[in-house]
Design a protein around this motif. Sequence first.
Motif, PDB file in Angstrom:
ATOM      1  N   GLU A  95       0.830  -1.207   0.000  1.00 52.88           N
ATOM      2  CA  GLU A  95       0.000   0.000   0.000  1.00 52.88           C
ATOM      3  C   GLU A  95       0.866   1.260   0.000  1.00 52.88           C
ATOM      4  O   GLU A  95       0.606   2.210  -0.752  1.00 52.88           O
ATOM      5  CB  GLU A  95      -0.929   0.000   1.216  1.00 52.88           C
ATOM      6  N   VAL A  96       1.904   1.271   0.843  1.00 55.33           N
ATOM      7  CA  VAL A  96       2.795   2.430   0.907  1.00 55.33           C
ATOM      8  C   VAL A  96       3.529   2.609  -0.415  1.00 55.33           C
ATOM      9  O   VAL A  96       3.648   3.722  -0.950  1.00 55.33           O
ATOM     10  CB  VAL A  96       3.803   2.282   2.068  1.00 55.33           C
ATOM     11  N   ASN A  97       4.020   1.496  -0.981  1.00 54.52           N
ATOM     12  CA  ASN A  97       4.745   1.562  -2.246  1.00 54.52           C
ATOM     13  C   ASN A  97       3.845   2.062  -3.367  1.00 54.52           C
ATOM     14  O   ASN A  97       4.254   2.905  -4.188  1.00 54.52           O
ATOM     15  CB  ASN A  97       5.302   0.173  -2.592  1.00 54.52           C
ATOM     16  N   ALA A  98       2.610   1.561  -3.415  1.00 56.80           N
ATOM     17  CA  ALA A  98       1.672   1.992  -4.455  1.00 56.80           C
ATOM     18  C   ALA A  98       1.362   3.479  -4.320  1.00 56.80           C
ATOM     19  O   ALA A  98       1.275   4.195  -5.319  1.00 56.80           O
ATOM     20  CB  ALA A  98       0.386   1.170  -4.367  1.00 56.80           C
ATOM     21  N   ARG A  99       1.221   3.948  -3.068  1.00 57.97           N
ATOM     22  CA  ARG A  99       0.936   5.365  -2.848  1.00 57.97           C
ATOM     23  C   ARG A  99       2.118   6.233  -3.261  1.00 57.97           C
ATOM     24  O   ARG A  99       1.939   7.285  -3.889  1.00 57.97           O
ATOM     25  CB  ARG A  99       0.593   5.607  -1.380  1.00 57.97           C
ATOM     26  N   GLU A 100       3.347   5.783  -2.924  1.00 55.85           N
ATOM     27  CA  GLU A 100       4.531   6.562  -3.274  1.00 55.85           C
ATOM     28  C   GLU A 100       4.763   6.603  -4.777  1.00 55.85           C
ATOM     29  O   GLU A 100       5.432   7.510  -5.276  1.00 55.85           O
ATOM     30  CB  GLU A 100       5.753   5.989  -2.560  1.00 55.85           C
ATOM     31  N   ILE A 101       4.261   5.621  -5.498  1.00 57.88           N
ATOM     32  CA  ILE A 101       4.351   5.638  -6.961  1.00 57.88           C
ATOM     33  C   ILE A 101       3.224   6.475  -7.549  1.00 57.88           C
ATOM     34  O   ILE A 101       3.425   7.265  -8.470  1.00 57.88           O
ATOM     35  CB  ILE A 101       4.305   4.197  -7.517  1.00 57.88           C
ATOM     36  N   ARG A 102       2.015   6.294  -7.008  1.00 59.60           N
ATOM     37  CA  ARG A 102       0.843   6.952  -7.572  1.00 59.60           C
ATOM     38  C   ARG A 102       0.907   8.467  -7.410  1.00 59.60           C
ATOM     39  O   ARG A 102       0.603   9.218  -8.350  1.00 59.60           O
ATOM     40  CB  ARG A 102      -0.417   6.413  -6.901  1.00 59.60           C
ATOM     41  N   GLU A 103       1.305   8.946  -6.235  1.00 59.79           N
ATOM     42  CA  GLU A 103       1.269  10.378  -5.967  1.00 59.79           C
ATOM     43  C   GLU A 103       2.181  11.180  -6.898  1.00 59.79           C
ATOM     44  O   GLU A 103       1.727  12.151  -7.508  1.00 59.79           O
ATOM     45  CB  GLU A 103       1.602  10.632  -4.498  1.00 59.79           C
ATOM     46  N   PRO A 104       3.473  10.821  -7.039  1.00 64.63           N
ATOM     47  CA  PRO A 104       4.302  11.587  -7.988  1.00 64.63           C
ATOM     48  C   PRO A 104       3.858  11.418  -9.430  1.00 64.63           C
ATOM     49  O   PRO A 104       3.958  12.350 -10.232  1.00 64.63           O
ATOM     50  CB  PRO A 104       5.717  11.024  -7.766  1.00 64.63           C
ATOM     51  N   ARG A 105       3.367  10.215  -9.772  1.00 66.15           N
ATOM     52  CA  ARG A 105       2.915  10.002 -11.150  1.00 66.15           C
ATOM     53  C   ARG A 105       1.718  10.891 -11.461  1.00 66.15           C
ATOM     54  O   ARG A 105       1.660  11.499 -12.533  1.00 66.15           O
ATOM     55  CB  ARG A 105       2.551   8.531 -11.357  1.00 66.15           C
ATOM     56  N   ASP A 106       0.773  11.007 -10.520  1.00 65.95           N
ATOM     57  CA  ASP A 106      -0.392  11.870 -10.731  1.00 65.95           C
ATOM     58  C   ASP A 106       0.025  13.337 -10.820  1.00 65.95           C
ATOM     59  O   ASP A 106      -0.492  14.102 -11.637  1.00 65.95           O
ATOM     60  CB  ASP A 106      -1.406  11.687  -9.596  1.00 65.95           C
ATOM     61  N   TYR A 107       0.988  13.717  -9.958  1.00 68.72           N
ATOM     62  CA  TYR A 107       1.457  15.110  -9.981  1.00 68.72           C
ATOM     63  C   TYR A 107       2.102  15.447 -11.321  1.00 68.72           C
ATOM     64  O   TYR A 107       1.782  16.472 -11.945  1.00 68.72           O
ATOM     65  CB  TYR A 107       2.458  15.336  -8.848  1.00 68.72           C
ATOM     66  N   TRP A 108       3.031  14.576 -11.770  1.00 70.91           N
ATOM     67  CA  TRP A 108       3.746  14.872 -13.008  1.00 70.91           C
ATOM     68  C   TRP A 108       2.853  14.719 -14.237  1.00 70.91           C
ATOM     69  O   TRP A 108       3.077  15.378 -15.248  1.00 70.91           O
ATOM     70  CB  TRP A 108       4.982  13.992 -13.128  1.00 70.91           C
ATOM     71  N   ARG A 109       1.827  13.879 -14.166  1.00 69.28           N
ATOM     72  CA  ARG A 109       0.877  13.785 -15.277  1.00 69.28           C
ATOM     73  C   ARG A 109       0.131  15.116 -15.446  1.00 69.28           C
ATOM     74  O   ARG A 109      -0.035  15.620 -16.568  1.00 69.28           O
ATOM     75  CB  ARG A 109      -0.113  12.643 -15.039  1.00 69.28           C
ATOM     76  N   THR A 110      -0.285  15.686 -14.319  1.00 70.16           N
ATOM     77  CA  THR A 110      -0.948  16.994 -14.373  1.00 70.16           C
ATOM     78  C   THR A 110       0.021  18.072 -14.846  1.00 70.16           C
ATOM     79  O   THR A 110      -0.331  18.941 -15.649  1.00 70.16           O
ATOM     80  CB  THR A 110      -1.499  17.362 -12.979  1.00 70.16           C
ATOM     81  N   TYR A 111       1.267  18.001 -14.362  1.00 71.47           N
ATOM     82  CA  TYR A 111       2.289  18.969 -14.770  1.00 71.47           C
ATOM     83  C   TYR A 111       2.500  18.925 -16.280  1.00 71.47           C
ATOM     84  O   TYR A 111       2.551  19.973 -16.937  1.00 71.47           O
ATOM     85  CB  TYR A 111       3.593  18.647 -14.039  1.00 71.47           C
ATOM     86  N   LYS A 112       2.636  17.737 -16.845  1.00 66.82           N
ATOM     87  CA  LYS A 112       2.850  17.581 -18.284  1.00 66.82           C
ATOM     88  C   LYS A 112       1.674  18.165 -19.074  1.00 66.82           C
ATOM     89  O   LYS A 112       1.870  18.837 -20.096  1.00 66.82           O
ATOM     90  CB  LYS A 112       3.035  16.095 -18.645  1.00 66.82           C
ATOM     91  N   ARG A 113       0.464  17.904 -18.601  1.00 66.32           N
ATOM     92  CA  ARG A 113      -0.714  18.399 -19.312  1.00 66.32           C
ATOM     93  C   ARG A 113      -0.743  19.922 -19.329  1.00 66.32           C
ATOM     94  O   ARG A 113      -0.944  20.543 -20.385  1.00 66.32           O
ATOM     95  CB  ARG A 113      -1.983  17.843 -18.663  1.00 66.32           C
ATOM     96  N   VAL A 114      -0.527  20.543 -18.165  1.00 68.35           N
ATOM     97  CA  VAL A 114      -0.557  22.003 -18.081  1.00 68.35           C
ATOM     98  C   VAL A 114       0.578  22.611 -18.900  1.00 68.35           C
ATOM     99  O   VAL A 114       0.378  23.610 -19.615  1.00 68.35           O
ATOM    100  CB  VAL A 114      -0.464  22.452 -16.604  1.00 68.35           C
ATOM    101  N   ALA A 115       1.781  22.030 -18.828  1.00 69.78           N
ATOM    102  CA  ALA A 115       2.928  22.563 -19.572  1.00 69.78           C
ATOM    103  C   ALA A 115       2.692  22.496 -21.078  1.00 69.78           C
ATOM    104  O   ALA A 115       3.003  23.442 -21.814  1.00 69.78           O
ATOM    105  CB  ALA A 115       4.187  21.786 -19.191  1.00 69.78           C
TER     106      ALA A 115
END
Length: 348
Positions: free
Chosen positions: A129-149
């Motif tokens: 659960e911790v590993n999945a969260r640590e992967i999901r959170e940065p991936r979601d952040y950078w996905r949004t970053y890429k879209r806005v950029a």
Amino acid sequence: MFAEKGRGASKKAKSAEPNQDVQNEITQRIIFGAGYGSPPEHTRFKKGAPSPNPRGRPRKASPNLSLAEQPMLEAVLKGADKKVAMREGGKVTQVPARTALVHSVYANALNGNARSQGLMGDWLRTADEVNAREIREPRDYWRTYKRVARELIAEAKAKGESEPIIVPHPDDIILDDESGARIIGPFDEESAKQTQDTIDHRHAFILQAALDERFMPPSTDDDPRNAPGAAIEFAKLMNRALPPRLRFAEWSIFDRVDFYSRHSKRWLLKEVYSTWRKLGKKFKRGQLFPSLGWAVEKLTLMHDLQAAVGHGHLDPDAIADGHFDETAREFSRREVSRLNDGGPSTGT
């Protein structure tokens, strides 16, 4: 509460009416309620009965106290990192106590110990659960970053404006199922400057390669290593050091060398000289680079040196302090012998 029954009501219907105790319990529920903090009467703890949990609820660490204020927990944490001997596969190694504990629980679980299996299952679920969260959170952040950029870049292009400087660039961000995201290009202002410096050096080496082709005397033999080529090899090296979006195809590098080599000698001499000067290199006007063979020897030496440092055969800090061992001296002798015939010359 219940509707009256007519004279013709059957005995069966009369027997279905709740008795007085049930009616009283229902009345209590309606008036006082039942649930959390107010369980039904028959489930409540009876005075004088033995406790169902004689050991009581385990105490939790106080959220208002620091670790230093809870010496027992501090001692436990320090003990978890203490090195202990662990045997695995006939080999004894020193590992942290917490690592040895995990290995011990693993071994007992695999041997069929039910308690260890349950504990290991809880650990694995929590870790996943911790590993999945640590992967999901940065991936979601950078996905949004890429879209806005990309929206900002598209908006600038639609207005006919130059592309805005965005660091990191959306094309340099790789979404990854294992790490969440990784950046393969400049990620801050300093690394962006380094990337631009690499681009500028690639351009300078391409110009230098064009100058070498125009002014280097032809080789007296058929050995390609004696032909011009050092500058273009370094241009290719700079090119590979850049993020994929900024790289040239190799054929494009040769096309650029050919394009510049067809300019006038006056323009080429002036452009190469000024380009190196802007990069802080005090080359003489018309200075040529060595042959291809010299570049191959130089790059081979750099590769060998990097590998030696990586494998611990060379200590760069010791060398910087002037402490040369036999391995360092051997590298020095190899460099002298390899580069003895090389060295920049001056064009006309």
